[in-house]
Design a protein around this motif. Structure first.
Motif, PDB file in Angstrom:
ATOM      1  N   ASN A   1       0.812  -1.214   0.000  1.00 22.24           N
ATOM      2  CA  ASN A   1       0.000   0.000   0.000  1.00 22.24           C
ATOM      3  C   ASN A   1       0.853   1.276   0.000  1.00 22.24           C
ATOM      4  OD1 ASN A   1      -2.677   0.982  -0.147  1.00 22.24           O
ATOM      5  ND2 ASN A   1      -2.635   1.555   2.030  1.00 22.24           N
ATOM      6  N   GLN A   2       2.086   1.143  -0.443  1.00 20.28           N
ATOM      7  CA  GLN A   2       2.956   2.314  -0.542  1.00 20.28           C
ATOM      8  C   GLN A   2       3.100   2.743  -2.000  1.00 20.28           C
ATOM      9  OE1 GLN A   2       6.736   2.254   1.359  1.00 20.28           O
ATOM     10  NE2 GLN A   2       6.003   1.270   3.238  1.00 20.28           N
ATOM     11  N   ASP A   3       3.452   4.026  -2.199  1.00 22.86           N
ATOM     12  CA  ASP A   3       3.774   4.501  -3.551  1.00 22.86           C
ATOM     13  C   ASP A   3       4.894   3.644  -4.122  1.00 22.86           C
ATOM     14  OD1 ASP A   3       1.927   6.549  -3.554  1.00 22.86           O
ATOM     15  OD2 ASP A   3       3.338   7.990  -2.680  1.00 22.86           O
ATOM     16  N   PHE A   4       4.826   3.413  -5.418  1.00 17.92           N
ATOM     17  CA  PHE A   4       5.824   2.578  -6.078  1.00 17.92           C
ATOM     18  C   PHE A   4       7.237   3.114  -5.863  1.00 17.92           C
ATOM     19  CE2 PHE A   4       7.590   1.044 -10.385  1.00 17.92           C
ATOM     20  CZ  PHE A   4       8.040  -0.143  -9.824  1.00 17.92           C
ATOM     21  N   ASP A   5       7.407   4.421  -6.031  1.00 19.73           N
ATOM     22  CA  ASP A   5       8.745   5.011  -5.855  1.00 19.73           C
ATOM     23  C   ASP A   5       9.234   4.847  -4.415  1.00 19.73           C
ATOM     24  OD1 ASP A   5       8.899   5.738  -8.489  1.00 19.73           O
ATOM     25  OD2 ASP A   5       8.157   7.791  -8.152  1.00 19.73           O
ATOM     26  N   ALA A   6       8.340   5.065  -3.447  1.00 18.75           N
ATOM     27  CA  ALA A   6       8.713   4.917  -2.038  1.00 18.75           C
ATOM     28  C   ALA A   6       9.070   3.461  -1.719  1.00 18.75           C
ATOM     29  CB  ALA A   6       7.583   5.406  -1.139  1.00 18.75           C
ATOM     30  N   ALA A   7       8.330   2.532  -2.336  1.00 18.23           N
ATOM     31  CA  ALA A   7       8.593   1.108  -2.117  1.00 18.23           C
ATOM     32  C   ALA A   7       9.966   0.723  -2.662  1.00 18.23           C
ATOM     33  CB  ALA A   7       7.502   0.274  -2.779  1.00 18.23           C
ATOM     34  N   LYS A   8      10.281   1.213  -3.874  1.00 18.67           N
ATOM     35  CA  LYS A   8      11.595   0.913  -4.449  1.00 18.67           C
ATOM     36  C   LYS A   8      12.714   1.484  -3.571  1.00 18.67           C
ATOM     37  CE  LYS A   8      10.692   2.599  -8.549  1.00 18.67           C
ATOM     38  NZ  LYS A   8      10.947   3.014  -9.958  1.00 18.67           N
ATOM     39  N   PHE A   9      12.513   2.672  -3.039  1.00 18.73           N
ATOM     40  CA  PHE A   9      13.519   3.293  -2.178  1.00 18.73           C
ATOM     41  C   PHE A   9      13.728   2.455  -0.905  1.00 18.73           C
ATOM     42  CE2 PHE A   9      14.744   6.175   1.240  1.00 18.73           C
ATOM     43  CZ  PHE A   9      15.859   6.794   0.687  1.00 18.73           C
ATOM     44  N   ALA A  10      12.640   1.967  -0.306  1.00 16.34           N
ATOM     45  CA  ALA A  10      12.730   1.162   0.917  1.00 16.34           C
ATOM     46  C   ALA A  10      13.438  -0.170   0.658  1.00 16.34           C
ATOM     47  CB  ALA A  10      11.331   0.920   1.488  1.00 16.34           C
ATOM     48  N   ILE A  11      13.124  -0.768  -0.500  1.00 13.34           N
ATOM     49  CA  ILE A  11      13.734  -2.070  -0.835  1.00 13.34           C
ATOM     50  C   ILE A  11      15.230  -1.924  -1.049  1.00 13.34           C
ATOM     51  CG2 ILE A  11      13.853  -3.857  -2.613  1.00 13.34           C
ATOM     52  CD1 ILE A  11      10.774  -3.473  -2.938  1.00 13.34           C
ATOM     53  N   LYS A  12      15.641  -0.939  -1.828  1.00 14.08           N
ATOM     54  CA  LYS A  12      17.068  -0.741  -2.088  1.00 14.08           C
ATOM     55  C   LYS A  12      17.804  -0.299  -0.820  1.00 14.08           C
ATOM     56  CE  LYS A  12      16.565   0.265  -7.017  1.00 14.08           C
ATOM     57  NZ  LYS A  12      16.730   1.269  -8.115  1.00 14.08           N
ATOM     58  N   GLY A  13      17.129   0.493   0.018  1.00 13.73           N
ATOM     59  CA  GLY A  13      17.751   0.931   1.270  1.00 13.73           C
ATOM     60  C   GLY A  13      18.005  -0.211   2.231  1.00 13.73           C
ATOM     61  N   ALA A  14      17.247  -1.296   2.084  1.00 13.28           N
ATOM     62  CA  ALA A  14      17.426  -2.467   2.943  1.00 13.28           C
ATOM     63  C   ALA A  14      18.482  -3.424   2.407  1.00 13.28           C
ATOM     64  CB  ALA A  14      16.093  -3.206   3.102  1.00 13.28           C
ATOM     65  N   GLY A  15      19.091  -3.080   1.271  1.00 12.33           N
ATOM     66  CA  GLY A  15      20.110  -3.953   0.697  1.00 12.33           C
ATOM     67  C   GLY A  15      19.525  -5.043  -0.171  1.00 12.33           C
TER      68      GLY A  15
ATOM     69  N   THR B   1      18.450 -10.217  -2.034  1.00 12.02           N
ATOM     70  CA  THR B   1      17.266 -10.920  -2.543  1.00 12.02           C
ATOM     71  C   THR B   1      16.390  -9.979  -3.368  1.00 12.02           C
ATOM     72  OG1 THR B   1      17.240 -12.454  -0.670  1.00 12.02           O
ATOM     73  CG2 THR B   1      15.164 -12.156  -1.859  1.00 12.02           C
ATOM     74  N   LYS B   2      15.793 -10.500  -4.414  1.00  7.38           N
ATOM     75  CA  LYS B   2      14.895  -9.708  -5.252  1.00  7.38           C
ATOM     76  C   LYS B   2      13.474  -9.742  -4.675  1.00  7.38           C
ATOM     77  CE  LYS B   2      17.369 -10.182  -9.639  1.00  7.38           C
ATOM     78  NZ  LYS B   2      17.275 -10.602 -11.058  1.00  7.38           N
ATOM     79  N   ILE B   3      12.877  -8.558  -4.562  1.00  9.51           N
ATOM     80  CA  ILE B   3      11.506  -8.440  -4.090  1.00  9.51           C
ATOM     81  C   ILE B   3      10.604  -8.173  -5.295  1.00  9.51           C
ATOM     82  CG2 ILE B   3       9.918  -7.197  -2.563  1.00  9.51           C
ATOM     83  CD1 ILE B   3      12.115  -8.694  -1.079  1.00  9.51           C
ATOM     84  N   ASN B   4       9.687  -9.091  -5.556  1.00  7.44           N
ATOM     85  CA  ASN B   4       8.743  -8.949  -6.665  1.00  7.44           C
ATOM     86  C   ASN B   4       7.542  -8.127  -6.202  1.00  7.44           C
ATOM     87  OD1 ASN B   4      10.346 -10.688  -8.302  1.00  7.44           O
ATOM     88  ND2 ASN B   4       9.412 -12.452  -7.268  1.00  7.44           N
ATOM     89  N   LEU B   5       7.090  -7.218  -7.075  1.00 11.98           N
ATOM     90  CA  LEU B   5       5.997  -6.310  -6.698  1.00 11.98           C
ATOM     91  C   LEU B   5       4.860  -6.367  -7.730  1.00 11.98           C
ATOM     92  CD1 LEU B   5       8.103  -3.130  -5.753  1.00 11.98           C
ATOM     93  CD2 LEU B   5       7.192  -4.881  -4.193  1.00 11.98           C
ATOM     94  N   THR B   6       3.649  -6.237  -7.220  1.00 16.29           N
ATOM     95  CA  THR B   6       2.482  -6.045  -8.053  1.00 16.29           C
ATOM     96  C   THR B   6       1.930  -4.663  -7.784  1.00 16.29           C
ATOM     97  OG1 THR B   6       1.920  -8.404  -8.027  1.00 16.29           O
ATOM     98  CG2 THR B   6       0.160  -6.868  -8.627  1.00 16.29           C
ATOM     99  N   VAL B   7       1.786  -3.862  -8.821  1.00 17.78           N
ATOM    100  CA  VAL B   7       1.360  -2.473  -8.652  1.00 17.78           C
ATOM    101  C   VAL B   7       0.100  -2.211  -9.459  1.00 17.78           C
ATOM    102  CG1 VAL B   7       3.690  -1.650  -8.181  1.00 17.78           C
ATOM    103  CG2 VAL B   7       2.817  -1.656 -10.542  1.00 17.78           C
TER     104      VAL B   7
END
Length: 257
Positions: free
Chosen positions: A193-207, A245-251
């Protein structure tokens, strides 16, 4: 020649000297044999060996040969209580009858020792420190942590204990060690339920990395996308995943609800 010089050559002087020397020899011999007799020089019986046997048997052996016994106690790891660990005089020494033989035996009760501070040190260092304090290592278990084989917890009887805790000497403590995997695992971010851009930022920030992106429904504005599903998803049973690890997303199109 003087009269004194003439006297030195006389038979009378020689007899006097011989008499004096003989007297000294006789006095020395009398003293020597008297002392030998008084101290029973050369007499005595050998002390039997009693180290390594139980005190009751040692007492029977020593008292049966006419010796007196004095007993002290000391705690020795891995020795049965009541075992004789030292004797004085040593076995085989010739001594007079009724001589006191001093024994040290193993205590029945282990003295208390304080648990040393071994937190966050390596297993090898912890083992050496515990040994110096008269303690032993029991079981070892592992849990995720960056520091491989470093002590994270100390347990005794299944309970966590801290440095300074009193334990019987010779006790075994269990160690919880780091498995070194902590550095390769990270928390899975919850981007539902997060913005796509915010989600990508969180995923990359977690390594972690962005995996497959699935678009649901009609997309009219790529700048206004919301995440509706992710995999792997963070759960109580799966809070972490391997670094990278790769996180798969449905948007889908829309705004955050």
């Amino acid at each position: 020649m003087s009269k004194f010089g003439s006297y030195l050559k006389t038979k009378s002087f020689r007899n006097t000297i011989l008499l004096a020397i003989g007297s000294v020899i006789i006095v020395v011999m009398i003293a020597f044999y008297s002392l030998s007799y008084y101290t029973r020089h050369g007499s005595g019986i050998p002390v039997p060996k009693v180290t390594g046997i139980q005190i009751n048997k040692a007492l029977d052996v020593l008292k049966g040969q006419g010796f007196g016994v004095s007993i002290d106690s000391v705690y020795v790891l891995d020795q049965a209580p009541g075992t004789v660990v030292e004797q004085d005089p040593d076995a085989g020494t010739n001594v007079k009858e009724n001589r006191i033989i001093y024994l040290k035996i193993v205590k029945n009760v282990a003295p208390p020792v304080s648990l040393p501070d071994i937190m966050d040190v390596s297993y090898i260092s912890a083992a050496a420190t515990l040994s110096n304090y008269g303690l032993k290592i029991g079981d070892t278990t592992y849990k995720p942590d960056i520091a491989r084989n470093h002590v994270l917890e100390v347990l005794f009887g299944g309970e966590k204990i801290e440095a300074g805790t009193k334990l019987p000497k010779g006790s075994k403590v269990d160690l919880v060690l780091g498995d070194g995997a902590g550095a390769s695992e990270v928390e899975i971010p919850d981007v539902m339920n997060q913005d796509f851009d915010a989600a990508k930022f969180a995923i990359k920030g977690a390594g972690l990395n962005i995996g497959l992106i699935t678009y649901q429904g009609t997309i009219t504005d790529s700048t206004s996308l919301v995440v509706v599903y992710q995999t792997p998803m963070r759960t109580d049973s799966l809070p972490k995943t391997a670094l990278g690890t790769k996180i798969n997303l449905t948007v889908t199109q829309g705004k955050k609800q």
